[in-house]
Structures are given as C-alpha cells and as structure tokens.
Scaffold this motif. Sequence first.
Motif, PDB file in Angstrom:
ATOM      1  N   PRO A 114       3.117  -9.009   1.927  1.00  0.00           N
ATOM      2  CA  PRO A 114       2.221  -8.844   3.013  1.00  0.00           C
ATOM      3  C   PRO A 114       1.078  -7.784   2.540  1.00  0.00           C
ATOM      4  CG  PRO A 114       4.091  -9.401   4.119  1.00  0.00           C
ATOM      5  CD  PRO A 114       4.519  -9.115   2.912  1.00  0.00           C
ATOM      6  N   TRP A 115       1.672  -6.674   2.315  1.00  0.00           N
ATOM      7  CA  TRP A 115       0.736  -5.471   2.065  1.00  0.00           C
ATOM      8  C   TRP A 115      -0.063  -5.838   0.742  1.00  0.00           C
ATOM      9  CZ3 TRP A 115       1.504  -2.996  -2.778  1.00  0.00           C
ATOM     10  CH2 TRP A 115       2.642  -3.207  -3.225  1.00  0.00           C
ATOM     11  N   ALA A 116       0.481  -6.200  -0.261  1.00  0.00           N
ATOM     12  CA  ALA A 116      -0.129  -6.684  -1.512  1.00  0.00           C
ATOM     13  C   ALA A 116      -1.224  -7.746  -1.352  1.00  0.00           C
ATOM     14  CB  ALA A 116       0.771  -6.918  -2.589  1.00  0.00           C
ATOM     15  N   VAL A 117      -0.847  -8.724  -0.526  1.00  0.00           N
ATOM     16  CA  VAL A 117      -1.765  -9.636  -0.227  1.00  0.00           C
ATOM     17  C   VAL A 117      -2.810  -9.139   0.455  1.00  0.00           C
ATOM     18  CG1 VAL A 117      -2.233 -11.705   1.203  1.00  0.00           C
ATOM     19  CG2 VAL A 117      -0.161 -11.499  -0.210  1.00  0.00           C
ATOM     20  N   PHE A 118      -2.665  -8.275   1.254  1.00  0.00           N
ATOM     21  CA  PHE A 118      -3.873  -7.412   2.171  1.00  0.00           C
ATOM     22  C   PHE A 118      -4.761  -6.870   1.104  1.00  0.00           C
ATOM     23  CE2 PHE A 118      -5.404  -3.742   3.806  1.00  0.00           C
ATOM     24  CZ  PHE A 118      -6.398  -4.224   4.878  1.00  0.00           C
ATOM     25  N   LEU A 119      -4.029  -5.940   0.349  1.00  0.00           N
ATOM     26  CA  LEU A 119      -4.780  -5.303  -0.879  1.00  0.00           C
ATOM     27  C   LEU A 119      -5.610  -6.186  -1.699  1.00  0.00           C
ATOM     28  CD1 LEU A 119      -2.193  -2.205  -1.703  1.00  0.00           C
ATOM     29  CD2 LEU A 119      -4.560  -2.202  -0.044  1.00  0.00           C
ATOM     30  N   LEU A 120      -5.171  -7.333  -2.026  1.00  0.00           N
ATOM     31  CA  LEU A 120      -5.973  -8.131  -2.902  1.00  0.00           C
ATOM     32  C   LEU A 120      -7.076  -8.743  -2.238  1.00  0.00           C
ATOM     33  CD1 LEU A 120      -6.292 -10.061  -5.538  1.00  0.00           C
ATOM     34  CD2 LEU A 120      -4.587 -11.565  -4.442  1.00  0.00           C
ATOM     35  N   GLU A 121      -6.811  -9.185  -0.820  1.00  0.00           N
ATOM     36  CA  GLU A 121      -7.977  -9.862   0.017  1.00  0.00           C
ATOM     37  C   GLU A 121      -8.965  -8.558  -0.031  1.00  0.00           C
ATOM     38  OE1 GLU A 121      -5.249 -13.197   2.133  1.00  0.00           O
ATOM     39  OE2 GLU A 121      -5.988 -11.478   3.233  1.00  0.00           O
TER      40      GLU A 121
ATOM     41  N   TYR B 232      12.473 -10.049 -13.795  1.00  0.00           N
ATOM     42  CA  TYR B 232      11.968  -9.648 -15.266  1.00  0.00           C
ATOM     43  C   TYR B 232      10.387  -9.238 -15.146  1.00  0.00           C
ATOM     44  CZ  TYR B 232      12.264  -9.807 -20.061  1.00  0.00           C
ATOM     45  OH  TYR B 232      12.091  -9.421 -21.513  1.00  0.00           O
ATOM     46  N   GLY B 233      10.302  -7.957 -15.414  1.00  0.00           N
ATOM     47  CA  GLY B 233       8.909  -7.310 -15.464  1.00  0.00           C
ATOM     48  C   GLY B 233       8.900  -6.911 -13.946  1.00  0.00           C
ATOM     49  N   PRO B 234       7.657  -6.969 -13.482  1.00  0.00           N
ATOM     50  CA  PRO B 234       7.210  -6.577 -12.035  1.00  0.00           C
ATOM     51  C   PRO B 234       7.782  -7.836 -11.067  1.00  0.00           C
ATOM     52  CG  PRO B 234       5.374  -6.949 -13.153  1.00  0.00           C
ATOM     53  CD  PRO B 234       6.377  -7.026 -14.157  1.00  0.00           C
ATOM     54  N   TYR B 235       8.190  -8.816 -11.578  1.00  0.00           N
ATOM     55  CA  TYR B 235       8.275  -9.982 -10.654  1.00  0.00           C
ATOM     56  C   TYR B 235       9.972 -10.052 -10.327  1.00  0.00           C
ATOM     57  CZ  TYR B 235       3.665 -11.851 -12.051  1.00  0.00           C
ATOM     58  OH  TYR B 235       2.325 -11.941 -12.002  1.00  0.00           O
TER      59      TYR B 235
ATOM     60  N   ALA C 244      -9.875  -4.953 -13.002  1.00  0.00           N
ATOM     61  CA  ALA C 244      -8.982  -4.128 -12.487  1.00  0.00           C
ATOM     62  C   ALA C 244      -8.161  -4.574 -11.537  1.00  0.00           C
ATOM     63  CB  ALA C 244      -9.446  -2.786 -12.070  1.00  0.00           C
ATOM     64  N   ILE C 245      -8.785  -5.395 -10.610  1.00  0.00           N
ATOM     65  CA  ILE C 245      -7.882  -6.160  -9.600  1.00  0.00           C
ATOM     66  C   ILE C 245      -6.992  -7.012 -10.012  1.00  0.00           C
ATOM     67  CG2 ILE C 245      -8.024  -7.684  -7.564  1.00  0.00           C
ATOM     68  CD1 ILE C 245     -10.854  -6.263  -6.832  1.00  0.00           C
ATOM     69  N   LEU C 246      -7.296  -8.043 -11.068  1.00  0.00           N
ATOM     70  CA  LEU C 246      -6.575  -8.712 -11.615  1.00  0.00           C
ATOM     71  C   LEU C 246      -5.605  -8.461 -12.422  1.00  0.00           C
ATOM     72  CD1 LEU C 246      -9.259 -11.208 -13.079  1.00  0.00           C
ATOM     73  CD2 LEU C 246      -7.793 -11.691 -11.099  1.00  0.00           C
ATOM     74  N   MET C 247      -5.706  -7.085 -13.012  1.00  0.00           N
ATOM     75  CA  MET C 247      -4.454  -6.289 -13.719  1.00  0.00           C
ATOM     76  C   MET C 247      -3.460  -5.675 -12.952  1.00  0.00           C
ATOM     77  SD  MET C 247      -5.261  -7.156 -16.847  1.00  0.00           S
ATOM     78  CE  MET C 247      -5.768  -8.620 -16.371  1.00  0.00           C
ATOM     79  N   ALA C 248      -4.099  -5.317 -11.579  1.00  0.00           N
ATOM     80  CA  ALA C 248      -3.328  -4.662 -10.537  1.00  0.00           C
ATOM     81  C   ALA C 248      -2.359  -5.483 -10.029  1.00  0.00           C
ATOM     82  CB  ALA C 248      -3.974  -3.843  -9.714  1.00  0.00           C
ATOM     83  N   ALA C 249      -2.566  -6.739  -9.597  1.00  0.00           N
ATOM     84  CA  ALA C 249      -2.237  -7.566  -8.817  1.00  0.00           C
ATOM     85  C   ALA C 249      -0.807  -7.770  -9.370  1.00  0.00           C
ATOM     86  CB  ALA C 249      -2.859  -8.836  -8.689  1.00  0.00           C
ATOM     87  N   PRO C 250      -0.541  -8.240 -10.706  1.00  0.00           N
ATOM     88  CA  PRO C 250       0.767  -8.521 -10.885  1.00  0.00           C
ATOM     89  C   PRO C 250       1.813  -7.286 -10.922  1.00  0.00           C
ATOM     90  CG  PRO C 250      -0.650  -9.269 -12.570  1.00  0.00           C
ATOM     91  CD  PRO C 250      -1.415  -8.387 -11.671  1.00  0.00           C
ATOM     92  N   LEU C 251       1.336  -5.912 -10.927  1.00  0.00           N
ATOM     93  CA  LEU C 251       2.207  -4.819 -10.933  1.00  0.00           C
ATOM     94  C   LEU C 251       2.696  -4.611  -9.425  1.00  0.00           C
ATOM     95  CD1 LEU C 251      -0.216  -2.581 -13.088  1.00  0.00           C
ATOM     96  CD2 LEU C 251       1.910  -3.947 -13.848  1.00  0.00           C
ATOM     97  N   ALA C 252       2.139  -5.194  -8.494  1.00  0.00           N
ATOM     98  CA  ALA C 252       2.536  -5.228  -7.205  1.00  0.00           C
ATOM     99  C   ALA C 252       3.423  -6.406  -6.947  1.00  0.00           C
ATOM    100  CB  ALA C 252       1.381  -5.129  -6.170  1.00  0.00           C
ATOM    101  N   PHE C 253       4.299  -6.470  -7.576  1.00  0.00           N
ATOM    102  CA  PHE C 253       5.299  -7.544  -7.432  1.00  0.00           C
ATOM    103  C   PHE C 253       4.845  -8.971  -7.408  1.00  0.00           C
ATOM    104  CE2 PHE C 253       6.949  -4.058  -4.649  1.00  0.00           C
ATOM    105  CZ  PHE C 253       7.422  -3.372  -5.655  1.00  0.00           C
TER     106      PHE C 253
END
Length: 450
Positions: free
Chosen positions: A47-54, A176-179, A33-42
């Motif tokens: 910084p907020w997405a990096v914090f959530l990943l960590e 392109y996409g979420p990126y 779930a973490i691996l699939m959610a990370a691309p969706l967060a741009f």
Amino acid sequence: MSSALAHHTESGPVASRHRRRLSGSMLFAGATAILMAAPLAFGAVQPWAVFLLEASAAVLFLAWIFRQWTNPELRVPWHPLYAPMLAFGGLILVQWIAGLTAYRHVTYSLLLLYASYGMLAFVVTQTLRRSSQLRSLAVVICCYGLVLASFSLLQGIAPNGKLYWIWPLEQGGLIYGPYVNHNHYAGLMEMLTPFPLALALSRHTDGNRKLIVAGIAALMAGTIFLSGSRGGMLAFAAQVVVMALLLRRRGDWKQSVGVGLFLAVMIGFLIWLGGNELTRRLASIQSESRQELTGGVRLTIDRDSLRMVREKPLLGWGLGTFPVVYPQFRSFYTKFFVNEAHNDYLQLAVETGVAGLAIAIWFLVITFRGAKAKLNNWTETINGTLTAAAILGCVGILVHSFLDFNLQIPANAALFYVLCAIAASAPFHESQRRRARRYNLILEPPSAAS
C-alpha cells in the motif's frame, strides 16, 4: 544600440525556448525516475508503494500543467493511444458511479492506480520530443538493467530468504531480485532486455561499445532463466523469434550472426551458472504443460473464469474484483487465497467484460500499427531502434500474460503502458549531424546543448 537591441530580441525567445525545453526534459527524467524506482519498492505492490507511485505521478502531472500554464504557446499534441485510454477510464467510471461493480471501494482504488499509469504515459508522450531524449533513455535503461541484474544474480547465488537480504517475507514467495515472485522479475526483464539487445544489433554502437551492450543484454536475459520463471523463458523465446523476423526483414546477414553470437554467449553463461537447477526447470516446462492439459490448477481457474465471464459478459464484475467474486465460482478445494487469475486476458474479461477486452485490443492494435511505421529502417535511426526495443518488450509481457499476472503488478504495468506509448508515438526528426555522429554518441552522456 541597434545591434545590442537586436541581440536582446533574438536571445530572449531563444533563452525562453531553452528553458521550456529543459523543463520538458526534467519532466521526462522525472517520469523515467518513477518507472525505475517502482520495481525497487518490491514492484510497488505494498500500500505505501502504491501510494508513492500514485502521488509521484500526480505531482508530475501537476508540474506539466504548471509548465503549460506558464507557457504562452499552449499546445497539447494528440497521441493515438489517448482515445482507448480515455475509453477505458470512462468504462471504469461507469462501473463505479452506476454501482455495476461487486466492490465499489476496490474498483475506485484501481481507478486511481490506472489514472497514475495514464498520467505517466501522458507526461512521457507530451515531453518526449527529441531523439537526444531517446538516447538518454537508452543509456539509463542499460545502466539500470546492468545494476539490477547484477544484484539479482548475487542475491540468487547467496540467498537468505529475505528481500534485499533484510526484509523477511510475510506470506511466502519465491524471491528473485526486488520481487517476491520470480515471475514478476522475469516480466520486468522481458521489457528491459530488448533495449541493450536492439542497440547491440543496430548501427548506433560499434567496436567495444557493441560488445559492452551485448554483454549487458546477455546478463539481463540470463537472469530471466536463472530466476526459474518458465513463463519468462517462453516469453523471451518469443521475443527472440520476433527479433529474428525483424532482422530478416532488414535482410542483413551480419545482424543475424550477431543474434547467434548473443544466444551463444547467453547459453554459455547459463550453463556455467545454472547447472542442474536450470536443467530441472527447463525440463519441468513440458511436464507442467502436460499436467495443465489434464486438469492443472491454472487451467481450472481459467475454466472458472470463463463461467464468471458468461455471468456478466458486457461490463464485467468491476475492475479489481476478481479475488472478491472468484470464491463463488471456484470448482476445486484449496487452503490458499486465489487473488489473481494467472491470465491477464481472462482477468480483464472477468472484471471489465467484452467492452474492456475490446478496448484493450483497440489499444494494442494502435500500438503495433504505430510501431510498424518506424521499423522499416530500425537499425539506422535511434527512433527505429528504441521502437523495436519497446515493441519487443511489449511482446514479451503480452506472451507472459497468458501464464501469469504481470500486468496486475503496478511497477510492471506502468512500464508496459509507457513502452506502448513510446512505440506508438510519431517518429522524431533526427538531424543529419546527429546521424553522422551516431556511432560515437549513443553510449556517451548527451551534452548540455542536446
């Protein structure tokens, strides 16, 4: 009374094993779930997405520790990639503690990020124990890839210059996409597309299911081209060559015909959707290559990077410090901020020196050696099929890394390291009953008993 007691003593350990197994499956699902959610967060670059990943990786790792603590049979199987992972972590610790980095704060921040990659890979290798988990992973990736590619296709057809049609860009980019960067979307799809493609070419799907997964693969691969990423196009071409070599090794002409049909479907899809814009991007590959050879910007950055390596060849300038140090070595004028080397290998050499580059080579040698042992019969077993998919995904991103910086994008880097861990893992036992039912189970949700 004795029979009841016997039933109790037999069912107790069985129930305990089932709870432990379920807990392991939950941890593996959490990592997925973490691996699939990370691309969706741009791409997890903010910084907020990096914090959530960590934070998510840390919580998952703590959950694994708690599970092991409550398990009376404590066991931590060794994985061959742990050695280079620990060596790289030790190298970065030396840079940070000894002050051998040009900017200690950014090196510390990257150390935490790489620790999160390591925790995700560790949890996956510790909890991935059964072929049924691989089947579930295959289903998740196919469904995820289908949804993400469909969304990206729709956004490409009707763009408005905003991410998800909502968030405007702060510093420009080519969405392109979420990126924000189309090259990074292509990098993600290079790692995901081999899964439905390998399933379509294996004995685990037949009839309509084979057509469905082949169609998913064609859609996902098509968006690599439609994104306009020339590096992605070249990387996918390399993946097709490697897949053809794997099929030739099997000596099955039917599988080769399958690859040909897949390419025909993809090309027709591209011609229908891409039109003149796709043709222009394909034609620009040759012209841009000629420009680079005569002194293009990327080649100039490469030359500057080599001068940086010569300045500090052994341990480098410090992890994450390329954008800090590069202005001192830049040999051309630009009003833009060069934040990455656009070549992951050169950037690794700049930041960690020959030592870091040697550890990376060690890591990749173990990955490919471990995968090779499972590829002899890859179309027959789910272990071999997903290993082929994982190693193809790694090949794609490794080729693309000569031209871009996908491994500096947290979402892509995390997925890459987990794919390496899966590819290098020892094969799992697959029962005769499982093999006999492989035609029917691969695209069906696994039962509670599995």
